[in-house]
Write a protein that holds these residues in place. Structure first.
Motif, PDB file in Angstrom:
ATOM      1  N   LEU A 391       0.878  -1.162   0.231  1.00 52.53           N
ATOM      2  CA  LEU A 391       0.098  -0.046  -0.023  1.00 52.53           C
ATOM      3  C   LEU A 391       1.129   1.111  -0.097  1.00 52.53           C
ATOM      4  CD1 LEU A 391      -2.792   1.345   0.151  1.00 52.53           C
ATOM      5  CD2 LEU A 391      -2.456   0.929   2.595  1.00 52.53           C
ATOM      6  N   MET A 392       1.005   1.949  -1.021  1.00 51.11           N
ATOM      7  CA  MET A 392       1.955   3.047  -1.277  1.00 51.11           C
ATOM      8  C   MET A 392       1.268   4.315  -0.886  1.00 51.11           C
ATOM      9  SD  MET A 392       4.311   1.772  -4.501  1.00 51.11           S
ATOM     10  CE  MET A 392       3.088   2.498  -5.873  1.00 51.11           C
ATOM     11  N   LEU A 398      -9.652   3.800   1.355  1.00 52.55           N
ATOM     12  CA  LEU A 398      -9.067   2.188   1.535  1.00 52.55           C
ATOM     13  C   LEU A 398      -8.901   1.903   3.054  1.00 52.55           C
ATOM     14  CD1 LEU A 398      -6.294   1.517  -1.222  1.00 52.55           C
ATOM     15  CD2 LEU A 398      -8.900   0.985  -1.026  1.00 52.55           C
ATOM     16  N   PRO A 399      -9.353   0.952   3.425  1.00 56.96           N
ATOM     17  CA  PRO A 399     -10.124  -0.277   2.724  1.00 56.96           C
ATOM     18  C   PRO A 399     -11.408   0.323   2.238  1.00 56.96           C
ATOM     19  CG  PRO A 399     -10.331  -0.670   4.947  1.00 56.96           C
ATOM     20  CD  PRO A 399      -9.343   0.626   4.959  1.00 56.96           C
ATOM     21  N   VAL A 552      -2.027   1.129  -4.915  1.00 50.15           N
ATOM     22  CA  VAL A 552      -1.659  -0.323  -4.330  1.00 50.15           C
ATOM     23  C   VAL A 552      -0.786  -1.145  -5.502  1.00 50.15           C
ATOM     24  CG1 VAL A 552      -2.348  -2.556  -3.770  1.00 50.15           C
ATOM     25  CG2 VAL A 552      -3.519  -0.473  -2.962  1.00 50.15           C
ATOM     26  N   CYS A 553       0.407  -1.423  -4.843  1.00 51.74           N
ATOM     27  CA  CYS A 553       1.146  -2.333  -5.865  1.00 51.74           C
ATOM     28  C   CYS A 553       1.207  -3.657  -5.729  1.00 51.74           C
ATOM     29  CB  CYS A 553       2.559  -1.902  -5.777  1.00 51.74           C
ATOM     30  SG  CYS A 553       3.761  -2.411  -7.164  1.00 51.74           S
ATOM     31  N   LEU A 569      -7.562  -4.834  -0.562  1.00 49.24           N
ATOM     32  CA  LEU A 569      -8.609  -3.431  -0.781  1.00 49.24           C
ATOM     33  C   LEU A 569      -9.826  -3.679  -0.058  1.00 49.24           C
ATOM     34  CD1 LEU A 569      -8.554  -3.642  -4.810  1.00 49.24           C
ATOM     35  CD2 LEU A 569      -7.144  -1.991  -3.336  1.00 49.24           C
ATOM     36  N   ALA A 570     -10.196  -4.696   0.053  1.00 48.08           N
ATOM     37  CA  ALA A 570     -11.485  -5.006   1.155  1.00 48.08           C
ATOM     38  C   ALA A 570     -11.143  -4.825   2.477  1.00 48.08           C
ATOM     39  CB  ALA A 570     -12.042  -6.244   0.675  1.00 48.08           C
TER      40      ALA A 570
END
Length: 762
Positions: A391-392, A398-399, A552-553, A569-570
């Protein structure tokens, strides 16, 4: 009376010496050769493979007198496990019958993202291994890969890649372990322990300097001094050799005009005499022939054979070209000393003996139904993928909130190929088979998110190209959604058949094709946009990052990657990956990594600012550990022969599990040669349950401060240093000033390469 070489009670080296003494020159040289299939058309996989090398001889001629290795019997065509084992057993019986000693071939396969075979588990890419900062998990993966390989009769895996990234435009960044030599060595050594512990020979690639090619072009010449080679390129190989790797593969490049495949200073003096390596050196595919056809340091195949053999290459891969008739003729003509052949064949046969291939009663593995993607392997792939997602950036979107309407758009949103790197079987082999399915369940991001959210979808644009109408459709989908998840990134491929992968170098670090245009159009809708990057290298997001709701990477996270992305993500998984490569700032200035001296960073003497947008080691979480005391010994004196202990107290005050990666960087305030402003010397991942506290202790030996001095000797030098402890190379929580006290001390290959780490309750 049993011949000594057949007696398993006799020491290995005595057995092999007895066997070599019984062999003629042709039989010895046969053990240095290899065969890729019977009459394979391997030209589809890469250019120039057979160009100028002549037709391939018949199978019976290739194995006459013996054979060193069989190349990729499972990794060349989509063959089922039982059928592949049946074919391999048949070939092995042919090889045994074709030589008077009954010696079978050693079998190798690619193993960069798991066994590169049809229907075998596809694990996350090596960049993901590094992003996990979890060597124990990587070691477990290596052991699982070895179990699969051994069950099929495979003896050797061509991994890991230990090339330290110097320019992110290089196509093979996705295969690497990032831009830091300590991290690459830490994770690479873990993979080696797993593979070798499972009885499979690990092959370290590519010795050495491959990733420092000019302009990041594949196979291009390297301009690198001996200090950069020793202090940046070499340490990962040293750490992996110490972990037990039994094979090394040469680099394709030349350094200052000398090709690695013909450089005894690299392959013998450095690798064997200084580092103590006793295993086999195998050629990168066709690299010995390339001495004539590409490097042009040899006029004939015989001359190429002489150069490579004298340099220290023991086995020619993937097929016999010059370690066959040309080498036999060169020995007969006196151009190559038979003792040089003996040196190589001795190493090859020692390894075969270690693998049991010289034991009486050896027989190939018989056909069996083997599950190449068992549940335990998928679970391991999922765990590693989850640990590697970074998570950058996050503005709080998010989430994703439960019940949200999500527009999932972008070229990587609804394709399983988005999860896979160039050395995965579907991208490496099945790209040439239009009518063959992957044989694995690989969900897409769209599918994984649809399990928990109301999802609409639009392509937006392919990785390259696209239409205005497609972008407009994506804009419409985003406009009608609560949040837009834009899944962007690379198409992995080989030699121009993708935007990332071997031979897929790039001129800039702008997102491929029209993806930046798509991202701008989505941002203009006013709907919060979360960018999900499924990439093989870092890209420049500096023009959009301030307007993005989140970044997000996942790099190429393997068959379970989409589920891992959706879990993050959730909010089902608390993101904990950390960047093994820096993401560039404005202008994509390259080459640039965090391992830069003062004048390699932003300064008043240049208008070009290489400061990264997201620094090495960076990664956010939804809930993070609370940092407590960071301490060093009360006495700031650190003996140049001693150990300094640094401890960090962490607490979890959240209501969910958290995972922190504590990073320790060394800063040398003044030294006799120019050094990086800081470099990683320790890292520990610490998992904490709610309410849990822990103390992590690093025992840092002074050897970890060593560098190559002016006379090209590695030294520990007294003087003022700092240990910078933090959550990334830019997020430092404490700076501990210390004085290295004592005399300058020379150190060598036996120096301490890793800190001791203890995690205990606090």
């Amino acid at each position: 009376m049993t011949e000594p070489w057949r007696d398993v009670t006799v020491p290995v080296e005595e057995r092999v010496a007895d066997l070599v003494a019984r062999m003629d020159v042709a039989e010895k040289i046969a053990q240095l050769s290899s065969v890729w299939g019977v009459d394979p058309d391997v030209g589809e996989m890469a250019p120039m493979l057979r160009d100028g090398l002549g037709p391939m001889p018949a199978w019976s001629d290739l194995i006459a007198g013996g054979l060193g290795q069989l190349t990729r019997p499972f990794g060349t065509d989509p063959v089922g496990a039982a059928d592949g084992m049946r074919a391999l057993a048949r070939r092995q019986r042919d090889v045994v019958a074709a030589n008077r000693f009954g010696i079978p071939a050693q079998v190798h396969e690619e193993s960069l993202t798991g066994l590169n075979a049809w229907r075998a588990t596809i694990y996350p890419s090596p960049l993901c291994w590094a992003a996990s900062f979890d060597p124990a998990l990587v070691e477990r993966m290596g052991a699982q890969i070895a179990t699969t390989m051994r069950s099929l009769g495979i003896h050797q895996g061509l991994a890991p890649v230990l090339d330290v990234v110097r320019d992110h435009r290089w196509g093979r960044v996705e295969e690497s372990l990032g831009e830091d030599p300590f991290l690459a060595g830490l994770v690479g050594a873990a993979y080696v322990r797993g593979l070798e512990g499972g009885g499979v020979v690990a092959t370290l690639k590519h010795f050495v300097g491959y990733s420092a090619s000019r302009a990041a072009r594949n196979h291009a010449p390297v301009s690198m001094g001996p200090r950069e080679l020793a202090d940046v390129m070499l340490p990962p190989f040293e750490m992996a050799l110490r972990a037990g790797a039994r094979s090394v593969m040469n680099s394709y490049t030349d350094t200052d005009g000398v090709p690695a495949a013909a450089d005894p200073a690299l392959l013998t003096t450095l690798l064997r005499d200084e580092l103590g390596f006793s295993g086999t050196v195998v050629s990168d595919y066709f690299s010995i022939a390339f001495l004539r056809t590409l490097h042009r340091v040899a006029d004939t195949d015989g001359e190429a054979a002489r150069l490579a053999l004298e340099a220290g290459i023991d086995v020619e891969l993937p097929s016999v070209n010059v370690y066959g008739g040309p080498l036999v003729d060169a020995v007969a003509a006196g151009a190559v000393d038979e003792k040089t052949v003996d040196r190589a064949v001795f190493r090859v046969l020692v390894q075969k003996c270690q693998l049991g291939l010289l034991d009486p009663g050896w027989a190939p593995a018989e056909p069996a139904e083997v599950d190449l993607d068992p549940p335990e392997a998928r679970a391991l792939a999922r765990d590693l993928a989850r640990r590697s997602v970074v998570l950058m950036a996050n503005d709080g979107t998010l989430p994703l909130a439960a019940g949200s309407r999500i527009a999932v758009v972008g070229p990587r949103a609804d394709t399983d190929e988005a999860m896979l790197g160039c050395y995965s079987f579907p991208m490496h082999v099945l790209a040439h088979y239009d009518d063959v399915e992957t044989g694995l369940t690989i969900p897409t991001v769209r599918e994984a998110l649809a399990d928990a959210f109301e999802v609409s979808y639009a392509l937006g644009c392919p990785v390259l190209g696209g239409t205005d109408a497609d972008i407009a459709a994506a804009v419409a989908a985003a406009t009608d959604a609560d949040v837009c998840v834009a899944v962007l990134g690379d198409q992995a491929g080989l030699f121009g058949n993708g935007t990332s992968g071997e031979g897929c170098d790039v001129a800039t670090l702008d997102l491929p094709g029209r993806q930046e245009e798509l991202l701008e159009a989505l941002l203009a809708t006013g709907t919060p946009v979360v960018a999900v990057l499924l990439v093989g290298r870092p890209y420049d997001l500096s023009r959009q990052v301030s307007r993005l709701a989140g970044v997000v990477c996942g790099f190429f996270p393997g068959e379970e990657g989409a589920q891992a992305i959706a879990d993050v993500l959730a909010g089902r998984v608390n993101p904990s990956g950390r960047l093994p490569v820096s993401f560039p700032g404005s202008g994509s200035t390259q080459p640039s990594t965090y391992l830069a001296p003062v004048l390699g960073q932003h300064s008043e003497v240049s208008v070009v600012d290489p400061t990264p947008l997201f620094p090495f080691g960076h990664g956010l979480s939804y809930a993070a550990a609370t940092w407590g005391e960071v301490s060093a010994p009360a006495d700031p004196s650190w003996d140049t022969e001693g150990t300094c202990e640094v401890s960090v107290v962490l607490a979890n005050e959240a209501d969910r599990e958290v995972s922190e990666v504590v990073q320790v960087y060394l800063h040398d305030r003044s030294s006799s040669v120019v050094r990086p402003v800081q470099q990683l010397v320790g890292a520990a991942r610490v998992d904490l349950a709610p309410g849990e506290r822990a103390r992590v202790r690093f025992g840092l030996h002074a050897d970890l401060t060593s560098f190559t001095g002016r006379d090209l000797v590695r030294i520990v030098e007294p003087g003022q240093v700092e240990l910078r402890v933090g959550a990334s190379s830019a997020d430092l929580r404490a700076v501990l000033p210390l004085e290295l006290a004592g005399s300058t001390r020379q150190v060598g290959a036996d120096r301490v390469l890793e800190p001791s780490i203890v995690v205990e309750p606090a």
